[in-house]
Design an enzyme around this catalytic site. Structure first.
Site, PDB file in Angstrom:
ATOM      1  N   GLY A   1      48.331  57.717 105.652  1.00 29.67           N
ATOM      2  CA  GLY A   1      46.787  58.015 105.695  1.00 29.67           C
ATOM      3  C   GLY A   1      46.645  59.487 105.059  1.00 29.67           C
ATOM      4  O   GLY A   1      45.376  59.878 104.684  1.00 29.67           O
TER       5      GLY A   1
ATOM      6  N   HIS B   1      50.325  59.207  93.091  1.00 34.37           N
ATOM      7  CA  HIS B   1      50.545  57.868  93.420  1.00 34.37           C
ATOM      8  C   HIS B   1      49.275  57.076  94.063  1.00 34.37           C
ATOM      9  O   HIS B   1      49.190  55.940  93.796  1.00 34.37           O
ATOM     10  CB  HIS B   1      51.628  57.630  94.482  1.00 34.37           C
ATOM     11  CG  HIS B   1      51.217  58.395  95.584  1.00 34.37           C
ATOM     12  ND1 HIS B   1      51.797  59.606  96.266  1.00 34.37           N
ATOM     13  CD2 HIS B   1      50.650  58.011  96.837  1.00 34.37           C
ATOM     14  CE1 HIS B   1      51.466  60.046  97.512  1.00 34.37           C
ATOM     15  NE2 HIS B   1      50.822  58.813  97.993  1.00 34.37           N
TER      16      HIS B   1
ATOM     17  N   SER C   1      52.055  64.733  99.366  1.00 30.66           N
ATOM     18  CA  SER C   1      53.015  63.830  98.644  1.00 30.66           C
ATOM     19  C   SER C   1      53.308  62.486  99.476  1.00 30.66           C
ATOM     20  O   SER C   1      53.037  61.450  99.767  1.00 30.66           O
ATOM     21  CB  SER C   1      53.855  64.325  97.697  1.00 30.66           C
ATOM     22  OG  SER C   1      54.524  63.396  96.831  1.00 30.66           O
TER      23      SER C   1
ATOM     24  N   SER D   1      47.772  61.121 102.384  1.00 35.13           N
ATOM     25  CA  SER D   1      48.483  61.418 101.240  1.00 35.13           C
ATOM     26  C   SER D   1      47.208  62.142 100.350  1.00 35.13           C
ATOM     27  O   SER D   1      46.149  61.432 100.354  1.00 35.13           O
ATOM     28  CB  SER D   1      48.810  60.073 100.206  1.00 35.13           C
ATOM     29  OG  SER D   1      50.128  59.882 100.618  1.00 35.13           O
TER      30      SER D   1
ATOM     31  N   ASP E   1      53.202  64.192  91.132  1.00 36.75           N
ATOM     32  CA  ASP E   1      52.550  63.625  92.078  1.00 36.75           C
ATOM     33  C   ASP E   1      50.917  63.950  92.153  1.00 36.75           C
ATOM     34  O   ASP E   1      50.534  64.801  93.054  1.00 36.75           O
ATOM     35  CB  ASP E   1      53.105  63.459  93.394  1.00 36.75           C
ATOM     36  CG  ASP E   1      52.541  62.355  94.260  1.00 36.75           C
ATOM     37  OD1 ASP E   1      51.599  61.430  93.935  1.00 36.75           O
ATOM     38  OD2 ASP E   1      53.056  62.081  95.197  1.00 36.75           O
TER      39      ASP E   1
END
Length: 477
Positions: free
Chosen positions: A330, A214, A348, A332, A243
């Site tokens: 923050g 993402h 994720s 990911s 992802d």
């Protein structure tokens, strides 16, 4: 990062409990009882060895195999067997596993998950197989109420007694943008912050890194400092469905060591990718919250995030690792790894925070490597015995992040947490005083605080760290 170490680091405070586990002697060999399997006694195993044994037994047992998990207290592999004859059980015991006869087969559990996908793909829900209970664990976040809750509950009940467990989560499922080395990008909607997961070598031999999909969908060019020049460009990105993103450094001479910085100049060498095993202890580094540890609680998880681009839609991600390791906006894309140097996952999303806990989900690294054709520093793509170097002791604070982020960036971030489109509010990161910008969203969601993507003092973010979260899903980019 060009022409200097692009080590995975973080500008946050390490959890002391996690740091205490990463001691120099943590990788001491566990030869004791290793050879007792031949006598039918359960072997003492590292988690990575248990994962290897589970894969072997799955092939040997065939349809009788109904999942497995690692008993971290006893350091043993527990294998579920359904309709197993005496010979099957003897084989598993001789291999060194603890055998447990269960009711639900792997095909039964997969069928239950397929029914949930068809009838209950609702934003804010997730499900994964929990071999410890021999059931599908179904979770609903705080947004699943009224008719949605009734629909989910009736679907679970329709699966039959003993097939699934339904529970409520106090938080909201969201993606977590940030973690590992902080990486930044600018979009028309504003600044985006994600996290470097693991440095890799792309199939063409160029240096690259893995991060969340993402993040790669939200922005193409990435820098190692806010408003800095791009140092890497997205080569491949997959979200939803999976992802992960493969991002190539623009300078072919970039040094991209295969390691995770655990603070105080100490690193854990990442030797190869590892498949997760339910019950094993794992560590997560995040640029917002630092080093935290916990256990794998489920595999092959499906998470239904509120869509970033369609307010009424769902972004579904499959095949994830579920854990109880905390994370916040923050984090990911950041690294999930084992203490002996196995790269396990990329952050994720999830729910909760590092004050109250919650559920978190990770993209398996093995799947990302296979899909992108990339390899880790030593060319390792799959799970297996990992000898890695001893993981040094990490203490709180003093962790250098990307763009020379030093100091003690605590979970309570001082910079922006602006949620993008879709059901996002400042409460996703209650400790942030300014706003976590969600990446690819329209930027029209509730925006907490007035900060605009700047944390700490100085261009390279020294001091108290930041939580400019670029995810427009409910979570951490």
């Amino acid at each position: 990062m060009p022409k200097r170490k692009a080590a995975i680091a973080v500008g946050g405070v390490a959890a002391l409990g996690a740091a205490a586990l990463l001691l120099p002697n943590a990788n001491a060999s566990q030869d004791k009882n290793q050879a007792q399997g031949a006598a039918g006694t359960a072997r003492t195993l590292k988690a990575t060895q248990a994962s290897d044994l589970a894969a072997q037994l799955q092939k040997i047992l065939g349809k009788a195999f109904a999942g497995s998990y690692y008993d971290s207290g006893k350091q043993q592999l527990v294998v579920n067997v359904v309709n197993g004859d005496s010979n099957t059980i003897v084989q598993a015991k001789k291999a060194g596993a603890v055998v447990r006869q269960v009711q639900n087969s792997t095909s039964d559990l997969k069928a239950a998950a397929a029914t949930l996908k068809t009838k209950a793909t609702i934003p804010g829900t997730s499900w994964s197989v929990d071999p410890r209970t021999d059931k599908v664990l179904v979770t609903a976040d705080s947004t699943v109420t009224g008719a949605k809750w009734n629909r989910l509950q009736s679907t679970v009940q329709s699966l039959g007694s003993g097939m699934a467990t339904l529970k409520k989560s106090g938080g909201t499922f969201k993606t977590f943008v940030s973690g590992g080395d902080a990486i930044f990008s600018q979009t028309q909607q504003g600044g985006v912050r994600c996290s470097l997961g693991f440095n890799v070598t792309a199939s063409d031999g160029s240096p690259a890194f893995l991060t969340a999909g993402h993040c790669g969908v939200a922005a193409k060019d990435w820098s190692d400092s806010q408003n800095g020049q791009p140092i890497a460009t997205v080569d491949q990105a997959k979200f939803p469905g999976n992802d992960f993103s493969l991002v190539k450094y623009t300078d072919p001479n970039t040094q991209a060591p295969s390691e995770v910085n655990t603070g105080n100049g100490q690193t854990v060498q990442i030797t190869q990718a590892a498949d997760a095993t339910v019950g094993e202890t794992v560590f997560r580094m995040g640029s917002t919250t630092g080093l935290h540890d916990g256990q794998v609680t489920g595999l092959d998880a499906t998470v239904n995030f509120q869509s970033e681009t369609n307010p009424g839609g769902v972004d579904t991600v499959n095949g994830l690792i579920q854990t109880n390791v905390c994370a916040e906006p923050g984090d990911s894309g950041g690294s999930l790894f084992t203490q002996d140097g196995g790269a396990v996952g990329l952050t994720s999303g999830g729910s909760g925070d590092c004050t109250n806990g919650g559920e978190t989900f990770f993209q398996p690294v093995t799947a990302a490597l296979q899909a992108t054709g990339a390899t880790l520093g030593n060319g390792g793509n799959g799970a297996g015995d990992q000898s890695g170097s001893a993981a040094p002791s990490a203490s709180a604070g003093d962790q250098s992040g990307a763009g020379d982020q030093s100091g003690s960036a605590a979970p309570s971030a001082s910079a922006g947490d602006q949620s993008g489109a879709g059901d996002q509010s400042g409460s996703a990161d209650p400790s942030a005083s300014a706003g976590d910008q969600s990446g690819a969203g329209a930027g029209s969601g509730d925006q907490s605080g007035s900060g605009s993507d700047q944390s700490g003092s100085g261009s390279d973010q020294s001091g108290s760290g930041s939580a400019n979260d670029g995810s427009s899903l409910t979570g951490t980019r």
